[in-house]
Design a protein around this motif. Structure first.
Motif, PDB file in Angstrom:
ATOM      1  N   VAL A   1     -13.854   2.935  -4.987  1.00 30.77           N
ATOM      2  CA  VAL A   1     -12.935   1.890  -4.536  1.00 30.77           C
ATOM      3  C   VAL A   1     -13.477   1.291  -3.236  1.00 30.77           C
ATOM      4  O   VAL A   1     -13.895   2.012  -2.329  1.00 30.77           O
ATOM      5  N   GLU A   2     -13.473  -0.031  -3.167  1.00 32.51           N
ATOM      6  CA  GLU A   2     -13.984  -0.732  -1.983  1.00 32.51           C
ATOM      7  C   GLU A   2     -12.869  -0.889  -0.944  1.00 32.51           C
ATOM      8  O   GLU A   2     -11.825  -1.475  -1.227  1.00 32.51           O
ATOM      9  N   PHE A   3     -13.127  -0.373   0.251  1.00 32.76           N
ATOM     10  CA  PHE A   3     -12.183  -0.523   1.346  1.00 32.76           C
ATOM     11  C   PHE A   3     -12.645  -1.642   2.266  1.00 32.76           C
ATOM     12  O   PHE A   3     -13.809  -1.694   2.650  1.00 32.76           O
ATOM     13  N   ALA A   4     -11.724  -2.538   2.615  1.00 25.77           N
ATOM     14  CA  ALA A   4     -12.017  -3.666   3.495  1.00 25.77           C
ATOM     15  C   ALA A   4     -11.863  -3.281   4.956  1.00 25.77           C
ATOM     16  O   ALA A   4     -12.382  -3.987   5.826  1.00 25.77           O
ATOM     17  N   THR A   5     -11.124  -2.202   5.226  1.00 31.04           N
ATOM     18  CA  THR A   5     -10.954  -1.728   6.603  1.00 31.04           C
ATOM     19  C   THR A   5     -11.108  -0.217   6.624  1.00 31.04           C
ATOM     20  O   THR A   5     -10.927   0.454   5.617  1.00 31.04           O
ATOM     21  N   GLU A   6     -11.425   0.286   7.783  1.00 34.36           N
ATOM     22  CA  GLU A   6     -11.443   1.729   7.999  1.00 34.36           C
ATOM     23  C   GLU A   6     -10.000   2.206   8.163  1.00 34.36           C
ATOM     24  O   GLU A   6      -9.133   1.438   8.610  1.00 34.36           O
ATOM     25  N   PRO A   7      -9.717   3.464   7.848  1.00 32.80           N
ATOM     26  CA  PRO A   7      -8.364   3.989   8.086  1.00 32.80           C
ATOM     27  C   PRO A   7      -8.018   3.905   9.573  1.00 32.80           C
ATOM     28  O   PRO A   7      -8.881   4.101  10.444  1.00 32.80           O
ATOM     29  N   ARG A   8      -6.764   3.613   9.829  1.00 34.59           N
ATOM     30  CA  ARG A   8      -6.277   3.573  11.214  1.00 34.59           C
ATOM     31  C   ARG A   8      -4.852   4.090  11.239  1.00 34.59           C
ATOM     32  O   ARG A   8      -4.171   4.124  10.211  1.00 34.59           O
ATOM     33  N   THR A   9      -4.403   4.463  12.415  1.00 37.90           N
ATOM     34  CA  THR A   9      -3.042   4.946  12.588  1.00 37.90           C
ATOM     35  C   THR A   9      -2.224   3.876  13.301  1.00 37.90           C
ATOM     36  O   THR A   9      -2.627   3.371  14.347  1.00 37.90           O
ATOM     37  N   GLU A  10      -1.111   3.527  12.687  1.00 34.09           N
ATOM     38  CA  GLU A  10      -0.161   2.574  13.260  1.00 34.09           C
ATOM     39  C   GLU A  10       1.141   3.316  13.520  1.00 34.09           C
ATOM     40  O   GLU A  10       1.288   4.473  13.128  1.00 34.09           O
ATOM     41  N   ASP A  11       2.107   2.643  14.138  1.00 30.08           N
ATOM     42  CA  ASP A  11       3.408   3.265  14.393  1.00 30.08           C
ATOM     43  C   ASP A  11       4.059   3.761  13.106  1.00 30.08           C
ATOM     44  O   ASP A  11       4.754   4.775  13.099  1.00 30.08           O
ATOM     45  N   TYR A  12       3.848   3.038  12.004  1.00 29.55           N
ATOM     46  CA  TYR A  12       4.486   3.372  10.727  1.00 29.55           C
ATOM     47  C   TYR A  12       3.680   4.386   9.909  1.00 29.55           C
ATOM     48  O   TYR A  12       4.138   4.821   8.859  1.00 29.55           O
ATOM     49  N   GLY A  13       2.459   4.726  10.335  1.00 30.40           N
ATOM     50  CA  GLY A  13       1.670   5.717   9.610  1.00 30.40           C
ATOM     51  C   GLY A  13       0.207   5.332   9.507  1.00 30.40           C
ATOM     52  O   GLY A  13      -0.280   4.455  10.210  1.00 30.40           O
ATOM     53  N   ARG A  14      -0.505   5.997   8.596  1.00 31.29           N
ATOM     54  CA  ARG A  14      -1.918   5.739   8.354  1.00 31.29           C
ATOM     55  C   ARG A  14      -2.042   4.596   7.348  1.00 31.29           C
ATOM     56  O   ARG A  14      -1.249   4.489   6.408  1.00 31.29           O
ATOM     57  N   VAL A  15      -3.069   3.757   7.544  1.00 36.42           N
ATOM     58  CA  VAL A  15      -3.244   2.607   6.673  1.00 36.42           C
ATOM     59  C   VAL A  15      -4.723   2.251   6.573  1.00 36.42           C
ATOM     60  O   VAL A  15      -5.482   2.415   7.531  1.00 36.42           O
ATOM     61  N   ALA A  16      -5.110   1.781   5.404  1.00 38.07           N
ATOM     62  CA  ALA A  16      -6.425   1.183   5.175  1.00 38.07           C
ATOM     63  C   ALA A  16      -6.257   0.165   4.058  1.00 38.07           C
ATOM     64  O   ALA A  16      -5.489   0.379   3.118  1.00 38.07           O
ATOM     65  N   VAL A  17      -6.963  -0.938   4.163  1.00 37.00           N
ATOM     66  CA  VAL A  17      -6.889  -1.995   3.160  1.00 37.00           C
ATOM     67  C   VAL A  17      -8.013  -1.787   2.148  1.00 37.00           C
ATOM     68  O   VAL A  17      -9.170  -1.613   2.524  1.00 37.00           O
ATOM     69  N   PHE A  18      -7.648  -1.805   0.856  1.00 41.37           N
ATOM     70  CA  PHE A  18      -8.661  -1.713  -0.187  1.00 41.37           C
ATOM     71  C   PHE A  18      -8.504  -2.866  -1.169  1.00 41.37           C
ATOM     72  O   PHE A  18      -7.480  -3.554  -1.186  1.00 41.37           O
ATOM     73  N   LEU A  19      -9.550  -3.068  -1.966  1.00 41.78           N
ATOM     74  CA  LEU A  19      -9.562  -4.142  -2.952  1.00 41.78           C
ATOM     75  C   LEU A  19      -9.428  -3.558  -4.349  1.00 41.78           C
ATOM     76  O   LEU A  19     -10.071  -2.556  -4.665  1.00 41.78           O
ATOM     77  N   ASP A  20      -8.594  -4.192  -5.171  1.00 41.63           N
ATOM     78  CA  ASP A  20      -8.507  -3.752  -6.562  1.00 41.63           C
ATOM     79  C   ASP A  20      -9.693  -4.323  -7.336  1.00 41.63           C
ATOM     80  O   ASP A  20     -10.565  -4.994  -6.773  1.00 41.63           O
ATOM     81  N   ILE A  21      -9.730  -4.065  -8.627  1.00 42.80           N
ATOM     82  CA  ILE A  21     -10.866  -4.479  -9.455  1.00 42.80           C
ATOM     83  C   ILE A  21     -11.083  -5.987  -9.437  1.00 42.80           C
ATOM     84  O   ILE A  21     -12.194  -6.466  -9.599  1.00 42.80           O
TER      85      ILE A  21
END
Length: 130
Positions: free
Chosen positions: A99-119
């Motif tokens: 799976v291709e991730f557009a961003t590295e994982p990061r921690t925000e106030d609401y939790g952990r997040v990373a943006v990925f691309l679907d097919i």
């Protein structure tokens, strides 16, 4: 009242099924032959995360207008938000599956997040607890 399905326009059914089932770990709920409103063959394909009530209808693009939105259904914005209990395990499994991730994982106030691309190239948030 509940949201049952959301449609996602894709290039073709089988690669989309493989992505959602093999790479993301979704379940294939339904894959049934069907017909378009004017009688041409299509399939009714539904996938969803294990235990979820809401599914995604994988709709093969039909015509130039639909083909034009494949991968850009949300105009470059994140359009889906996939919440997981174990962010690190899900992230590692998805990376291993290609799976291709557009961003590295990061921690925000609401939790952990990373943006990925679907097919198709649509952007999704992978979300987990902080």
């Amino acid at each position: 009242m509940r949201l049952h399905l959301a449609a996602l326009v894709v290039d073709d059914y089988d690669p989309a099924i493989r992505f959602f089932v093999d790479a993301l770990g979704f379940e294939l709920v339904e894959d049934t032959p069907s017909l378009t409103n004017d009688g041409r063959p299509k399939r009714w394909v539904v996938v969803r995360p294990p235990g979820a009530e809401t599914g995604i209808l994988l709709a093969r693009a039909d015509g130039a207008r639909q083909q034009a939105v494949v991968g850009d259904q949300f105009a470059g914005r994140v359009g889906f938000f996939l919440q997981v209990d174990d962010f690190d395990a899900a992230y590692e499994r998805m990376v291993a599956a290609g799976v291709e991730f557009a961003t590295e994982p990061r921690t925000e106030d609401y939790g952990r997040v990373a943006v990925f691309l679907d097919i198709a190239g649509n952007r999704w948030d992978l979300l987990g607890p902080a």
